[in-house]
Structures are given as structure tokens and as C-alpha cells.
Design a protein around this motif. Structure first.
Motif, PDB file in Angstrom:
ATOM      1  N   ALA A 107       0.822  -1.218   0.000  1.00 47.61           N
ATOM      2  CA  ALA A 107       0.000   0.000   0.000  1.00 47.61           C
ATOM      3  C   ALA A 107       0.852   1.263   0.000  1.00 47.61           C
ATOM      4  O   ALA A 107       0.388   2.326  -0.434  1.00 47.61           O
ATOM      5  CB  ALA A 107      -0.929  -0.001   1.207  1.00 47.61           C
ATOM      6  N   GLU A 108       2.100   1.152   0.434  1.00 43.77           N
ATOM      7  CA  GLU A 108       2.990   2.317   0.449  1.00 43.77           C
ATOM      8  C   GLU A 108       3.354   2.776  -0.962  1.00 43.77           C
ATOM      9  O   GLU A 108       3.793   3.907  -1.154  1.00 43.77           O
ATOM     10  CB  GLU A 108       4.257   2.001   1.229  1.00 43.77           C
ATOM     11  N   ASP A 109       3.197   1.909  -1.957  1.00 44.03           N
ATOM     12  CA  ASP A 109       3.559   2.253  -3.330  1.00 44.03           C
ATOM     13  C   ASP A 109       2.387   2.809  -4.135  1.00 44.03           C
ATOM     14  O   ASP A 109       2.528   3.051  -5.330  1.00 44.03           O
ATOM     15  CB  ASP A 109       4.130   1.022  -4.040  1.00 44.03           C
ATOM     16  N   GLU A 110       1.266   3.010  -3.511  1.00 48.26           N
ATOM     17  CA  GLU A 110       0.086   3.523  -4.220  1.00 48.26           C
ATOM     18  C   GLU A 110       0.297   4.938  -4.741  1.00 48.26           C
ATOM     19  O   GLU A 110      -0.433   5.390  -5.622  1.00 48.26           O
ATOM     20  CB  GLU A 110      -1.137   3.489  -3.290  1.00 48.26           C
ATOM     21  N   TRP A 111       1.301   5.653  -4.228  1.00 46.22           N
ATOM     22  CA  TRP A 111       1.561   7.027  -4.653  1.00 46.22           C
ATOM     23  C   TRP A 111       1.833   7.121  -6.149  1.00 46.22           C
ATOM     24  O   TRP A 111       1.583   8.155  -6.762  1.00 46.22           O
ATOM     25  CB  TRP A 111       2.738   7.613  -3.881  1.00 46.22           C
ATOM     26  N   VAL A 112       2.330   6.044  -6.746  1.00 45.27           N
ATOM     27  CA  VAL A 112       2.682   6.095  -8.159  1.00 45.27           C
ATOM     28  C   VAL A 112       1.441   6.271  -9.041  1.00 45.27           C
ATOM     29  O   VAL A 112       1.524   6.815 -10.133  1.00 45.27           O
ATOM     30  CB  VAL A 112       3.503   4.843  -8.557  1.00 45.27           C
ATOM     31  N   PHE A 113       0.280   5.859  -8.547  1.00 51.07           N
ATOM     32  CA  PHE A 113      -0.944   5.974  -9.340  1.00 51.07           C
ATOM     33  C   PHE A 113      -1.538   7.380  -9.300  1.00 51.07           C
ATOM     34  O   PHE A 113      -2.488   7.659 -10.022  1.00 51.07           O
ATOM     35  CB  PHE A 113      -1.985   4.949  -8.879  1.00 51.07           C
ATOM     36  N   THR A 114      -0.988   8.269  -8.463  1.00 51.56           N
ATOM     37  CA  THR A 114      -1.499   9.648  -8.439  1.00 51.56           C
ATOM     38  C   THR A 114      -1.059  10.419  -9.669  1.00 51.56           C
ATOM     39  O   THR A 114      -1.727  11.362 -10.078  1.00 51.56           O
ATOM     40  CB  THR A 114      -1.032  10.383  -7.170  1.00 51.56           C
ATOM     41  N   ASP A 115       0.061  10.025 -10.260  1.00 51.16           N
ATOM     42  CA  ASP A 115       0.559  10.691 -11.470  1.00 51.16           C
ATOM     43  C   ASP A 115       0.833   9.616 -12.524  1.00 51.16           C
ATOM     44  O   ASP A 115       1.904   9.018 -12.552  1.00 51.16           O
ATOM     45  CB  ASP A 115       1.827  11.481 -11.152  1.00 51.16           C
ATOM     46  N   MET A 116      -0.151   9.380 -13.386  1.00 50.87           N
ATOM     47  CA  MET A 116      -0.009   8.320 -14.399  1.00 50.87           C
ATOM     48  C   MET A 116       1.054   8.667 -15.438  1.00 50.87           C
ATOM     49  O   MET A 116       1.645   7.772 -16.041  1.00 50.87           O
ATOM     50  CB  MET A 116      -1.352   8.060 -15.078  1.00 50.87           C
ATOM     51  N   ALA A 117       1.306   9.961 -15.659  1.00 47.42           N
ATOM     52  CA  ALA A 117       2.362  10.346 -16.598  1.00 47.42           C
ATOM     53  C   ALA A 117       3.720   9.879 -16.083  1.00 47.42           C
ATOM     54  O   ALA A 117       4.564   9.433 -16.861  1.00 47.42           O
ATOM     55  CB  ALA A 117       2.352  11.853 -16.814  1.00 47.42           C
ATOM     56  N   LEU A 118       3.927   9.955 -14.769  1.00 48.77           N
ATOM     57  CA  LEU A 118       5.173   9.464 -14.165  1.00 48.77           C
ATOM     58  C   LEU A 118       5.315   7.969 -14.405  1.00 48.77           C
ATOM     59  O   LEU A 118       6.391   7.484 -14.753  1.00 48.77           O
ATOM     60  CB  LEU A 118       5.181   9.765 -12.670  1.00 48.77           C
ATOM     61  N   LEU A 119       4.230   7.250 -14.270  1.00 46.52           N
ATOM     62  CA  LEU A 119       4.252   5.806 -14.490  1.00 46.52           C
ATOM     63  C   LEU A 119       4.598   5.480 -15.942  1.00 46.52           C
ATOM     64  O   LEU A 119       5.446   4.632 -16.212  1.00 46.52           O
ATOM     65  CB  LEU A 119       2.897   5.203 -14.116  1.00 46.52           C
ATOM     66  N   ARG A 120       3.950   6.166 -16.889  1.00 45.68           N
ATOM     67  CA  ARG A 120       4.165   5.879 -18.313  1.00 45.68           C
ATOM     68  C   ARG A 120       5.503   6.385 -18.836  1.00 45.68           C
ATOM     69  O   ARG A 120       6.097   5.763 -19.711  1.00 45.68           O
ATOM     70  CB  ARG A 120       3.039   6.491 -19.138  1.00 45.68           C
ATOM     71  N   GLN A 121       5.975   7.513 -18.333  1.00 43.32           N
ATOM     72  CA  GLN A 121       7.174   8.126 -18.896  1.00 43.32           C
ATOM     73  C   GLN A 121       8.464   7.791 -18.152  1.00 43.32           C
ATOM     74  O   GLN A 121       9.548   7.985 -18.703  1.00 43.32           O
ATOM     75  CB  GLN A 121       7.000   9.644 -18.944  1.00 43.32           C
ATOM     76  N   VAL A 122       8.349   7.311 -16.918  1.00 43.73           N
ATOM     77  CA  VAL A 122       9.556   7.026 -16.144  1.00 43.73           C
ATOM     78  C   VAL A 122       9.638   5.556 -15.732  1.00 43.73           C
ATOM     79  O   VAL A 122      10.622   4.876 -16.030  1.00 43.73           O
ATOM     80  CB  VAL A 122       9.627   7.934 -14.882  1.00 43.73           C
ATOM     81  N   VAL A 123       8.617   5.054 -15.066  1.00 43.08           N
ATOM     82  CA  VAL A 123       8.701   3.726 -14.467  1.00 43.08           C
ATOM     83  C   VAL A 123       8.667   2.630 -15.535  1.00 43.08           C
ATOM     84  O   VAL A 123       9.517   1.728 -15.526  1.00 43.08           O
ATOM     85  CB  VAL A 123       7.575   3.524 -13.422  1.00 43.08           C
ATOM     86  N   VAL A 124       7.718   2.688 -16.464  1.00 41.23           N
ATOM     87  CA  VAL A 124       7.624   1.646 -17.504  1.00 41.23           C
ATOM     88  C   VAL A 124       8.880   1.631 -18.386  1.00 41.23           C
ATOM     89  O   VAL A 124       9.455   0.553 -18.615  1.00 41.23           O
ATOM     90  CB  VAL A 124       6.331   1.815 -18.336  1.00 41.23           C
ATOM     91  N   PRO A 125       9.379   2.787 -18.882  1.00 35.79           N
ATOM     92  CA  PRO A 125      10.636   2.733 -19.643  1.00 35.79           C
ATOM     93  C   PRO A 125      11.822   2.230 -18.822  1.00 35.79           C
ATOM     94  O   PRO A 125      12.712   1.571 -19.362  1.00 35.79           O
ATOM     95  CB  PRO A 125      10.855   4.186 -20.079  1.00 35.79           C
ATOM     96  N   ALA A 126      11.830   2.502 -17.521  1.00 36.66           N
ATOM     97  CA  ALA A 126      12.924   2.009 -16.672  1.00 36.66           C
ATOM     98  C   ALA A 126      12.894   0.494 -16.568  1.00 36.66           C
ATOM     99  O   ALA A 126      13.943  -0.161 -16.619  1.00 36.66           O
ATOM    100  CB  ALA A 126      12.830   2.650 -15.289  1.00 36.66           C
ATOM    101  N   VAL A 127      11.707  -0.083 -16.434  1.00 37.15           N
ATOM    102  CA  VAL A 127      11.586  -1.544 -16.375  1.00 37.15           C
ATOM    103  C   VAL A 127      12.040  -2.144 -17.699  1.00 37.15           C
ATOM    104  O   VAL A 127      12.770  -3.141 -17.737  1.00 37.15           O
ATOM    105  CB  VAL A 127      10.142  -1.962 -16.040  1.00 37.15           C
ATOM    106  N   ARG A 128      11.629  -1.535 -18.797  1.00 38.69           N
ATOM    107  CA  ARG A 128      12.020  -2.058 -20.119  1.00 38.69           C
ATOM    108  C   ARG A 128      13.518  -1.941 -20.342  1.00 38.69           C
ATOM    109  O   ARG A 128      14.153  -2.859 -20.876  1.00 38.69           O
ATOM    110  CB  ARG A 128      11.244  -1.310 -21.202  1.00 38.69           C
ATOM    111  N   MET A 129      14.103  -0.818 -19.947  1.00 37.62           N
ATOM    112  CA  MET A 129      15.543  -0.629 -20.109  1.00 37.62           C
ATOM    113  C   MET A 129      16.309  -1.615 -19.231  1.00 37.62           C
ATOM    114  O   MET A 129      17.364  -2.116 -19.626  1.00 37.62           O
ATOM    115  CB  MET A 129      15.942   0.803 -19.763  1.00 37.62           C
TER     116      MET A 129
END
Length: 184
Positions: free
Chosen positions: A39-61
Motif C-alpha cells: 500500500a505504500e507504493d500507491e503514490w505512483v498511481f497519483t501521477d499516471m504520466a510518471l508511471l508511463r514516462q519514467v517507471v515503464v521505460p525504466a523496467v524495459r531498459m
């Protein structure tokens, strides 16, 4: 964040099940499907642009860098070399899931290199494959076959399939079947 999302699906008891769950979770993260167990990681869903532009490309890289690590384990020991590799991959390589519109756009525009993680369900078994496509020019010859030649090839395949009872999808030549040659 990606590591904690993967640790939520891991099973510590059975290593085979754990590996399957890890690969399934990695494929989900690669697609951008984040299912957070903490539940501590729910903050990432407050900004979906952060998820799409930073987190997903980081996982792929990270998948590409992990693949590179197996080719040359000592290559990324220095931070500057790692940073240059990431820059190079960002400029020259499209890393996306095959269902992602970026993948389709890259294929249509002729991107020089593409990388994806593919999930294949083969006879009830889950298989995950890293697919790397590189654009290059090939030279080949085009041969025209006349109608009789094609009919002769088809007749040979029909005979092998019907009379030799060879149902193998990769039917070899009759010369490879010594028992069939001996009985002829």
C-alpha cells in the motif's frame, strides 16, 4: 518500485513456480501493468504520466541492460559506461511491448532496432522470449517455378504424407528414412 512489484508475486516455497510467477510479473511490468502488493507504493498511481514516462521505460531498459550483462558481465562496472549505454539504447533502440502503439509505429516507420518480451503459450506451457529485431538489407534471388514443378513437389509431399505415414510437420526427405528406402 518495479522490484517491490515483482517481489509481491514471488513464491518462496517452490523455485519452478517462483520462476514462472517472476516471468509473468516481469511480462506484466513490461506491458505497463502494475499490480502493487504494498500500500505504500500507491503514490505512483497519483501521477499516471510518471508511471508511463519514467517507471515503464525504466523496467524495459532494465531488461535490455540485464540481457547485455549476460553478454559482457564486466561491461557496466563504471557508472559513465552504464550511462552511455542507456543513452545509446534510448536513441537507437525501441523497447516496447508488441501490443503497444509505439511498437506498431516503429515497425511502420522502419526503426533500426526493436526489442520486446514476448509471452508464448505453447501446448499449455508458458514461454517468455526476448525478441530483438534489427533492420538490415539482405540480398536474395527470386526463382520462378513452373506449374509442373510445383505439382511435382506437392505430389511428392502427398505421397510421403499418405503412403509413408509421416505426419511430422517438418517432413524430411525420404532418403533420411532408411526403413522406407529398404522396403521400396
Amino acid at each position: 518500485l518495479g522490484r517491490r512489484a515483482l517481489s509481491g508475486v514471488m513464491n518462496k516455497n517452490n523455485s519452478y513456480v517462483s520462476l514462472e510467477l517472476f516471468l509473468s510479473g516481469l511480462h506484466g511490468l513490461f506491458k505497463g501493468d502494475f499490480r502493487l502488493a504494498n500500500a505504500e507504493d500507491e503514490w505512483v498511481f497519483t501521477d499516471m504520466a510518471l508511471l508511463r514516462q519514467v517507471v515503464v521505460p525504466a523496467v524495459r531498459m532494465s531488461l535490455k541492460l540485464h540481457q547485455d550483462h549476460f553478454l559482457s558481465p564486466d561491461e557496466y562496472e563504471e557508472s559513465s559506461v552504464l550511462f552511455q549505454a542507456i543513452r545509446h539504447h534510448e536513441q537507437n533502440l525501441v523497447i516496447a511491448h508488441e501490443a503497444d502503439p509505439v511498437w506498431r509505429k516503429s515497425v511502420l516507420t522502419g526503426a533500426p532496432s526493436l526489442l520486446t518480451l514476448r509471452h508464448v503459450l505453447n501446448e499449455g506451457l508458458d514461454e517468455y522470449k526476448v525478441i530483438m529485431l534489427n533492420k538490415r538489407f539482405l540480398s536474395f534471388r527470386v526463382v520462378k517455378l513452373n506449374r509442373e514443378c510445383v505439382r511435382g513437389l506437392w505430389a511428392g509431399q502427398q505421397q510421403e504424407l499418405i503412403f509413408m505415414r509421416n505426419r511430422n510437420s517438418e517432413r524430411g526427405s525420404i532418403q533420411a528414412a532408411k526403413q522406407a528406402l529398404r522396403n521400396m
